[in-house]
Scaffold this motif. Structure first.
Motif, PDB file in Angstrom:
ATOM      1  N   VAL A  84       0.834  -1.203   0.000  1.00 41.79           N
ATOM      2  CA  VAL A  84       0.000   0.000   0.000  1.00 41.79           C
ATOM      3  C   VAL A  84       0.869   1.253   0.000  1.00 41.79           C
ATOM      4  N   VAL A  85       1.926   1.236   0.811  1.00 40.94           N
ATOM      5  CA  VAL A  85       2.833   2.386   0.880  1.00 40.94           C
ATOM      6  C   VAL A  85       3.470   2.631  -0.485  1.00 40.94           C
ATOM      7  N   HIS A  86       3.912   1.571  -1.138  1.00 41.67           N
ATOM      8  CA  HIS A  86       4.512   1.694  -2.469  1.00 41.67           C
ATOM      9  C   HIS A  86       3.525   2.339  -3.431  1.00 41.67           C
ATOM     10  N   ARG A  87       2.284   1.919  -3.379  1.00 39.62           N
ATOM     11  CA  ARG A  87       1.255   2.456  -4.280  1.00 39.62           C
ATOM     12  C   ARG A  87       1.015   3.946  -4.004  1.00 39.62           C
ATOM     13  N   MET A  88       0.981   4.342  -2.713  1.00 40.87           N
ATOM     14  CA  MET A  88       0.707   5.744  -2.380  1.00 40.87           C
ATOM     15  C   MET A  88       1.807   6.661  -2.904  1.00 40.87           C
ATOM     16  N   TRP A  89       3.077   6.227  -2.758  1.00 40.96           N
ATOM     17  CA  TRP A  89       4.163   7.097  -3.242  1.00 40.96           C
ATOM     18  C   TRP A  89       4.347   7.026  -4.760  1.00 40.96           C
TER      19      TRP A  89
END
Length: 221
Positions: A84-89
């Motif tokens: 999820v973090v990868h997708r947000m950034w």
């Protein structure tokens, strides 16, 4: 000052120190989620407007340009999932890295001058520290176990201080810290005074750090 940071780090460099130099904000945010299991959420970012760096929030007088939440529901946006973090950034690669407090850690925030004085005192006391950030607005945040906000006022009173008389702020549920290497406008980037390492994965309780921090804040008034 550099000697003090180095001294604090020398006591905690066992094992791998997460990389940051040369890493993108995306890579660093993912590393925080993967290696520390911290919840992470993206904040605002810096944009070039008429040749100057401005905060994406649009406020020309923003007090923390590029380094604050971008939306009111940020607490629900925070995630400890690396995917999820990868997708947000990926959606906004320049977004600030923000860490909500009151979950896996709280933070004790003090002025930079008091923070360095406290670090030196903690080293003499051989206290085990968690990560500590140093921000361009001259604050230091000491990571401690969750629940500090409820404890700190009474702990300070027991030491003979009125809580309101010291610039010692506990950040718990509903607050956040700005994580390295996020930039504060033109003032520079957030740094680690004590980096997160395998040696400091287990955080101290607020009770262990309040005495040297309160003493330093009292001296710093």
């Amino acid at each position: 000052m550099e000697k003090t940071i180095a001294g604090a780090q020398d006591t905690q460099t066992a094992g791998h120190i997460p990389k940051q130099r040369g890493e993108s904000l995306l890579e660093t945010a993912v590393r925080y989620a993967e290696e520390r299991h911290w919840d992470v959420f993206p904040g605002t970012w810096l944009e070039a407007v008429d040749g100057r760096q401005r905060c994406s929030c649009g406020d020309a007088s923003c007090p923390a340009p590029g380094a604050h939440p971008a939306r009111p529901d940020w607490a629900t946006q925070a995630s400890g999932s690396a995917t999820v973090v990868h997708r947000m950034w990926q959606q906004q690669p320049a977004a600030a890295i923000l860490l909500p407090t009151g979950r896996t850690f709280d933070a004790l925030s003090v002025p930079e001058s008091a923070g360095f004085l406290a670090l030196a005192r903690m080293e003499r006391m051989e206290l085990t520290l968690g990560p500590v950030t140093l921000t361009p607005d001259r604050r230091m945040q000491f990571f401690v176990l969750p629940g500090a906000t409820a404890k700190v006022p009474e702990l300070v009173r027991k030491l003979g201080w009125a809580p309101a008389s010291l610039d010692l702020v506990s950040l718990g549920e509903g607050a956040y810290v700005v994580a390295p290497p996020t930039r504060f406008g033109s003032r520079g980037a957030v740094q680690w005074a004590c980096r997160p390492t395998p040696a400091n994965r287990w955080l101290p309780d607020a009770e262990e750090l309040v005495s040297p921090l309160a003493y330093a804040c009292g001296r710093d008034r």
